[in-house]
Motif scaffolding. Sequence first.
Motif, short mmCIF file in Angstrom:
data_model
loop_
_atom_site.label_atom_id
_atom_site.label_comp_id
_atom_site.label_asym_id
_atom_site.label_seq_id
_atom_site.Cartn_x
_atom_site.Cartn_y
_atom_site.Cartn_z
N GLY A 94 -46.89 3.04 -4.17
CA GLY A 94 -45.71 2.44 -3.59
C GLY A 94 -44.90 1.50 -4.47
N ILE A 95 -45.55 0.90 -5.47
CA ILE A 95 -44.83 -0.08 -6.28
C ILE A 95 -44.25 0.62 -7.50
CG2 ILE A 95 -45.08 -2.15 -7.72
CD1 ILE A 95 -47.10 -3.13 -5.61
N ASP A 96 -42.93 0.59 -7.61
CA ASP A 96 -42.32 1.27 -8.76
C ASP A 96 -41.79 0.31 -9.81
OD1 ASP A 96 -39.98 0.47 -7.48
OD2 ASP A 96 -39.40 2.48 -6.88
N GLY A 97 -42.05 -0.98 -9.65
CA GLY A 97 -41.69 -1.91 -10.72
C GLY A 97 -42.09 -3.34 -10.40
N ILE A 98 -42.45 -4.08 -11.46
CA ILE A 98 -42.68 -5.52 -11.31
C ILE A 98 -42.06 -6.23 -12.51
CG2 ILE A 98 -44.85 -5.17 -10.05
CD1 ILE A 98 -46.30 -6.44 -12.44
N GLU A 99 -41.66 -7.46 -12.27
CA GLU A 99 -41.14 -8.30 -13.34
C GLU A 99 -41.92 -9.61 -13.26
OE1 GLU A 99 -37.10 -10.80 -14.13
OE2 GLU A 99 -36.88 -8.79 -13.25
N GLY A 100 -42.74 -9.86 -14.27
CA GLY A 100 -43.58 -11.05 -14.27
C GLY A 100 -45.05 -10.67 -14.33
N SER A 101 -45.90 -11.60 -13.93
CA SER A 101 -47.34 -11.45 -14.06
C SER A 101 -47.93 -10.53 -12.99
CB SER A 101 -48.01 -12.84 -13.94
OG SER A 101 -49.41 -12.71 -13.80
N TYR A 102 -48.58 -9.46 -13.46
CA TYR A 102 -49.32 -8.56 -12.56
C TYR A 102 -50.44 -9.33 -11.87
CZ TYR A 102 -52.87 -5.11 -11.29
OH TYR A 102 -53.82 -4.39 -10.61
N VAL A 146 -45.74 -14.27 -0.04
CA VAL A 146 -44.79 -13.21 -0.33
C VAL A 146 -43.48 -13.60 0.35
CG1 VAL A 146 -44.22 -10.78 0.11
CG2 VAL A 146 -46.54 -11.42 -0.60
N CYS A 147 -42.37 -13.55 -0.40
CA CYS A 147 -41.06 -13.90 0.16
C CYS A 147 -40.11 -12.72 0.03
CB CYS A 147 -40.44 -15.07 -0.60
SG CYS A 147 -41.23 -16.62 -0.30
N VAL A 148 -39.41 -12.43 1.12
CA VAL A 148 -38.37 -11.42 1.12
C VAL A 148 -37.22 -11.98 1.94
CG1 VAL A 148 -39.43 -10.13 3.03
CG2 VAL A 148 -37.85 -8.96 1.49
N GLY A 179 -38.97 -0.15 0.34
CA GLY A 179 -37.66 0.14 -0.24
C GLY A 179 -36.92 -1.09 -0.75
N ARG A 180 -37.62 -2.19 -0.93
CA ARG A 180 -36.96 -3.44 -1.30
C ARG A 180 -37.74 -4.20 -2.37
NH1 ARG A 180 -36.08 -6.59 4.13
NH2 ARG A 180 -34.51 -7.61 2.89
N SER A 181 -37.09 -5.21 -2.91
CA SER A 181 -37.75 -6.14 -3.83
C SER A 181 -38.16 -7.39 -3.06
CB SER A 181 -36.81 -6.54 -4.97
OG SER A 181 -36.57 -5.44 -5.81
N HIS A 182 -39.23 -8.00 -3.51
CA HIS A 182 -39.68 -9.27 -2.94
C HIS A 182 -40.31 -10.10 -4.04
CE1 HIS A 182 -43.28 -6.68 -2.68
NE2 HIS A 182 -43.96 -7.81 -2.84
N GLN A 183 -40.63 -11.33 -3.72
CA GLN A 183 -41.25 -12.22 -4.68
C GLN A 183 -42.66 -12.56 -4.20
OE1 GLN A 183 -38.02 -13.24 -3.30
NE2 GLN A 183 -37.35 -11.81 -4.88
N VAL A 184 -43.59 -12.54 -5.15
CA VAL A 184 -44.94 -13.03 -4.90
C VAL A 184 -45.04 -14.36 -5.64
CG1 VAL A 184 -47.42 -12.64 -5.22
CG2 VAL A 184 -45.89 -10.71 -4.68
N ILE A 185 -45.32 -15.43 -4.91
CA ILE A 185 -45.34 -16.76 -5.49
C ILE A 185 -46.72 -17.38 -5.27
CG2 ILE A 185 -44.20 -19.02 -5.61
CD1 ILE A 185 -41.85 -17.71 -4.02
N GLU A 220 -39.47 3.39 -0.97
CA GLU A 220 -39.43 3.59 0.49
C GLU A 220 -40.79 4.14 0.92
OE1 GLU A 220 -37.31 2.82 3.73
OE2 GLU A 220 -36.21 2.91 1.84
N LEU A 221 -41.45 3.45 1.83
CA LEU A 221 -42.77 3.88 2.31
C LEU A 221 -42.61 4.61 3.64
CD1 LEU A 221 -44.69 0.51 1.72
CD2 LEU A 221 -44.91 2.60 0.34
N SER A 222 -43.33 5.72 3.78
CA SER A 222 -43.32 6.41 5.08
C SER A 222 -44.30 5.70 6.02
CB SER A 222 -43.73 7.88 4.91
OG SER A 222 -45.11 7.97 4.59
N LEU A 223 -44.12 5.90 7.31
CA LEU A 223 -45.03 5.32 8.28
C LEU A 223 -46.44 5.89 8.09
CD1 LEU A 223 -45.27 3.25 10.47
CD2 LEU A 223 -44.58 4.96 12.14
N ASP A 224 -46.54 7.17 7.70
CA ASP A 224 -47.85 7.76 7.41
C ASP A 224 -48.54 7.04 6.26
OD1 ASP A 224 -47.66 9.62 9.44
OD2 ASP A 224 -47.03 11.27 8.14
N GLU A 225 -47.79 6.70 5.21
CA GLU A 225 -48.37 5.98 4.07
C GLU A 225 -48.84 4.59 4.49
OE1 GLU A 225 -45.95 7.88 0.26
OE2 GLU A 225 -44.92 6.41 1.54
N ILE A 226 -48.01 3.91 5.27
CA ILE A 226 -48.38 2.57 5.76
C ILE A 226 -49.63 2.64 6.62
CG2 ILE A 226 -47.64 0.71 7.31
CD1 ILE A 226 -44.75 1.18 6.21
N ASP A 227 -49.67 3.59 7.56
CA ASP A 227 -50.84 3.75 8.43
C ASP A 227 -52.10 4.08 7.63
OD1 ASP A 227 -49.48 3.18 10.79
OD2 ASP A 227 -49.06 5.30 11.23
#
Length: 192
Positions: A166-174, A79-81, A104-110, A134-141
């Motif tokens: 948490g994921i509201d969008g992807i571009e490419g292969s699920y 995973v790259c950010v 709250g950000r985009s990243h790449q899964v390679i 945007e993930l809350s600390l409660d959601e992460i925990d």
Amino acid sequence: MLNNLKNYHIILASQSPRRHQMLKELGLDFKIQTKDVEEVYPDHLKGEEIPVYLAKLKAEAFVLDLNEKELVITADTIVCVDDMVLGKPKDRADAVEMLKTLSGRSHQVISGVCLKSKHKEASFSTTTHVHFKELSLDEIDYYIDNYKPFDKAGAYGIQEWIGFVGIDGIEGSYFNVVGLPIQRLYQELSTF
């Protein structure tokens, strides 16, 4: 369906149950066999070069053991950010930090994949862009405590609770985000 592979005994060099399931769904007969490989890469490698290098490194561990009728499939996912590579978390605190970084950000899964037989090798990479709300600390925990994502790059599985909420969008292969770019793998296997 992959008639060109009839003469091969396929080895999947992965402990990942997700990869096992996807390869099984392709209708392939295969055995699972792994070798201990120190997954370290040179500092100068960037982005897609990293998982391809690691997949080739894993395949290279089989080179002396492969017979004429064996084909090994190896893979690695990162995973790259912001040019920062997130591997598998070392512990709970590391998993929390990774998810806070992705929040709250985009990243790449390679994913990098290597196909290797006694006399032939092919490798490729696939990139998918993923956006987290945007993930809350409660959601992460909650996610970490209930799903223990310590075997996953970036500390998450798209097919689990965190992916649902948490994921509201992807571009490419699920499936690449799940851990294996299965459609591209099918294409590569069909011409191997």
